[in-house]
Write a protein that holds these residues in place. Sequence first.
Motif, PDB file in Angstrom:
ATOM      1  N   LYS A 146       0.844  -1.204   0.000  1.00  0.00           N
ATOM      2  CA  LYS A 146       0.000   0.000   0.000  1.00  0.00           C
ATOM      3  C   LYS A 146       0.874   1.247   0.000  1.00  0.00           C
ATOM      4  N   GLY A 147       1.991   1.192   0.733  1.00  0.00           N
ATOM      5  CA  GLY A 147       2.895   2.344   0.782  1.00  0.00           C
ATOM      6  C   GLY A 147       3.497   2.656  -0.573  1.00  0.00           C
ATOM      7  N   ALA A 148       3.816   1.619  -1.347  1.00  0.00           N
ATOM      8  CA  ALA A 148       4.368   1.829  -2.686  1.00  0.00           C
ATOM      9  C   ALA A 148       3.337   2.494  -3.582  1.00  0.00           C
ATOM     10  N   LEU A 149       2.085   2.048  -3.481  1.00  0.00           N
ATOM     11  CA  LEU A 149       1.028   2.663  -4.278  1.00  0.00           C
ATOM     12  C   LEU A 149       0.843   4.127  -3.891  1.00  0.00           C
ATOM     13  N   ASP A 150       0.883   4.401  -2.589  1.00  0.00           N
ATOM     14  CA  ASP A 150       0.723   5.782  -2.122  1.00  0.00           C
ATOM     15  C   ASP A 150       1.861   6.662  -2.634  1.00  0.00           C
ATOM     16  N   ALA A 151       3.086   6.103  -2.651  1.00  0.00           N
ATOM     17  CA  ALA A 151       4.235   6.873  -3.132  1.00  0.00           C
ATOM     18  C   ALA A 151       4.093   7.185  -4.620  1.00  0.00           C
ATOM     19  N   LEU A 152       3.647   6.203  -5.384  1.00  0.00           N
ATOM     20  CA  LEU A 152       3.432   6.427  -6.817  1.00  0.00           C
ATOM     21  C   LEU A 152       2.345   7.469  -7.057  1.00  0.00           C
ATOM     22  N   ALA A 153       1.295   7.394  -6.250  1.00  0.00           N
ATOM     23  CA  ALA A 153       0.201   8.361  -6.390  1.00  0.00           C
ATOM     24  C   ALA A 153       0.654   9.762  -5.997  1.00  0.00           C
ATOM     25  N   ALA A 154       1.471   9.854  -4.942  1.00  0.00           N
ATOM     26  CA  ALA A 154       1.947  11.157  -4.472  1.00  0.00           C
ATOM     27  C   ALA A 154       2.809  11.842  -5.526  1.00  0.00           C
ATOM     28  N   ASN A 155       3.476  11.040  -6.359  1.00  0.00           N
ATOM     29  CA  ASN A 155       4.323  11.594  -7.415  1.00  0.00           C
ATOM     30  C   ASN A 155       3.605  11.641  -8.759  1.00  0.00           C
ATOM     31  N   ASP A 197     -13.626   2.634  -3.374  1.00  0.00           N
ATOM     32  CA  ASP A 197     -15.080   2.561  -3.221  1.00  0.00           C
ATOM     33  C   ASP A 197     -15.387   2.266  -1.755  1.00  0.00           C
ATOM     34  N   PRO A 198     -15.889   3.265  -1.017  1.00  0.00           N
ATOM     35  CA  PRO A 198     -16.153   3.069   0.417  1.00  0.00           C
ATOM     36  C   PRO A 198     -17.074   1.887   0.716  1.00  0.00           C
ATOM     37  N   SER A 199     -17.909   1.526  -0.232  1.00  0.00           N
ATOM     38  CA  SER A 199     -18.856   0.432   0.011  1.00  0.00           C
ATOM     39  C   SER A 199     -18.235  -0.947  -0.261  1.00  0.00           C
ATOM     40  N   ASP A 200     -17.000  -0.942  -0.769  1.00  0.00           N
ATOM     41  CA  ASP A 200     -16.344  -2.208  -1.104  1.00  0.00           C
ATOM     42  C   ASP A 200     -15.811  -2.864   0.170  1.00  0.00           C
ATOM     43  N   LYS A 201     -16.345  -4.035   0.515  1.00  0.00           N
ATOM     44  CA  LYS A 201     -15.930  -4.701   1.757  1.00  0.00           C
ATOM     45  C   LYS A 201     -14.496  -5.215   1.675  1.00  0.00           C
ATOM     46  N   PHE A 202     -13.943  -5.327   0.476  1.00  0.00           N
ATOM     47  CA  PHE A 202     -12.577  -5.802   0.316  1.00  0.00           C
ATOM     48  C   PHE A 202     -11.554  -4.654   0.309  1.00  0.00           C
ATOM     49  N   SER A 203     -12.054  -3.427   0.405  1.00  0.00           N
ATOM     50  CA  SER A 203     -11.190  -2.232   0.398  1.00  0.00           C
ATOM     51  C   SER A 203     -10.271  -2.226  -0.823  1.00  0.00           C
ATOM     52  N   ALA A 204     -10.816  -2.633  -1.952  1.00  0.00           N
ATOM     53  CA  ALA A 204     -10.007  -2.675  -3.171  1.00  0.00           C
ATOM     54  C   ALA A 204      -9.645  -1.267  -3.619  1.00  0.00           C
ATOM     55  N   ARG A 205      -8.497  -1.176  -4.276  1.00  0.00           N
ATOM     56  CA  ARG A 205      -8.036   0.102  -4.810  1.00  0.00           C
ATOM     57  C   ARG A 205      -7.893  -0.067  -6.322  1.00  0.00           C
ATOM     58  N   TYR A 206      -8.593   0.773  -7.045  1.00  0.00           N
ATOM     59  CA  TYR A 206      -8.573   0.697  -8.493  1.00  0.00           C
ATOM     60  C   TYR A 206      -7.489   1.644  -9.008  1.00  0.00           C
ATOM     61  N   CYS A 207      -6.439   1.077  -9.571  1.00  0.00           N
ATOM     62  CA  CYS A 207      -5.238   1.841  -9.918  1.00  0.00           C
ATOM     63  C   CYS A 207      -5.102   2.014 -11.425  1.00  0.00           C
ATOM     64  N   THR A 208      -4.781   3.236 -11.818  1.00  0.00           N
ATOM     65  CA  THR A 208      -4.584   3.542 -13.233  1.00  0.00           C
ATOM     66  C   THR A 208      -3.268   4.292 -13.399  1.00  0.00           C
ATOM     67  N   LEU A 209      -2.423   3.805 -14.303  1.00  0.00           N
ATOM     68  CA  LEU A 209      -1.165   4.491 -14.576  1.00  0.00           C
ATOM     69  C   LEU A 209      -1.441   5.804 -15.298  1.00  0.00           C
ATOM     70  N   THR A 210      -0.693   6.822 -14.955  1.00  0.00           N
ATOM     71  CA  THR A 210      -0.821   8.119 -15.622  1.00  0.00           C
ATOM     72  C   THR A 210       0.215   8.245 -16.739  1.00  0.00           C
ATOM     73  N   GLY A 211       0.074   9.292 -17.517  1.00  0.00           N
ATOM     74  CA  GLY A 211       1.045   9.538 -18.579  1.00  0.00           C
ATOM     75  C   GLY A 211       2.447   9.723 -18.025  1.00  0.00           C
ATOM     76  N   LYS A 212       2.557  10.346 -16.835  1.00  0.00           N
ATOM     77  CA  LYS A 212       3.863  10.572 -16.232  1.00  0.00           C
ATOM     78  C   LYS A 212       4.554   9.255 -15.897  1.00  0.00           C
ATOM     79  N   ALA A 213       3.757   8.226 -15.588  1.00  0.00           N
ATOM     80  CA  ALA A 213       4.338   6.919 -15.287  1.00  0.00           C
ATOM     81  C   ALA A 213       5.036   6.352 -16.514  1.00  0.00           C
ATOM     82  N   TYR A 214       4.402   6.474 -17.668  1.00  0.00           N
ATOM     83  CA  TYR A 214       5.010   5.972 -18.904  1.00  0.00           C
ATOM     84  C   TYR A 214       6.271   6.774 -19.242  1.00  0.00           C
ATOM     85  N   GLU A 215       6.216   8.099 -19.001  1.00  0.00           N
ATOM     86  CA  GLU A 215       7.392   8.927 -19.257  1.00  0.00           C
ATOM     87  C   GLU A 215       8.541   8.540 -18.329  1.00  0.00           C
TER      88      GLU A 215
END
Length: 208
Positions: free
Chosen positions: A25-34, A42-60
């Motif tokens: 989770k910390g790695a995901l947060d670091a990527l998101a912060a940058n 989704d607050p209603s998701d009982k599995f606390s899933a996180r839907y992650c999408t790479l940004t253009g900056k990630a590809y760069e």
Amino acid sequence: MWGVEGGFLHYEGAPGFYKTPEVTKGALDALAANQLLHIRTDPSDKFSARYCTLTGKAYEAVESDFAAPDTSFVRHLTPLADITALDADLKQRCLPILGAGAADPKLWDSAVRTAGVILEERLREVGRITDPQAVGRDLVNKVFGKAGTLTGKFTHDGEREGHRDLYAGVVGAFRNPSAHRLVDPTPHDGGAFIVFVNLLLKKLDELR
């Protein structure tokens, strides 16, 4: 989709790569912060899933092999960001003033005035000047003049004169105005002056 167990619930890797990579989770947060990753939850998701999408900056970033310019010089250009090397007297007498509200020019006025007094006191101490009436340029000349108390510290007369001109200039251009009237410098100017005084104090201590 990243799940609560610490791995991806759905993952499609490169051809021939079937093992799901371990991502915290910390790695995901670091990527998101940058701004390399966008995360939706989704607050209603009982599995606390996180839907992650790479940004253009990630590809760069991947394309450049995460190359980034060396910005360590910024720390040296903003020495007040790290006060560990600040002169002890400046720490003890100036920083508490600024702690009451570092955005207030009136407090910077007091801190700058105090820094100027500290500089004059150090000139007296290192220069062994006992005359309490010696102030400003007169004090500097007693320390760095031709017959000054620290004349013997210099091999070349030009270097001694350079020190005299430097300290006399600071006293005349900065110390005297703040001693006789309200200057109220901006935090940027006030901070620059305190850092400069810190350098002058260090130079004096090297002449002990």
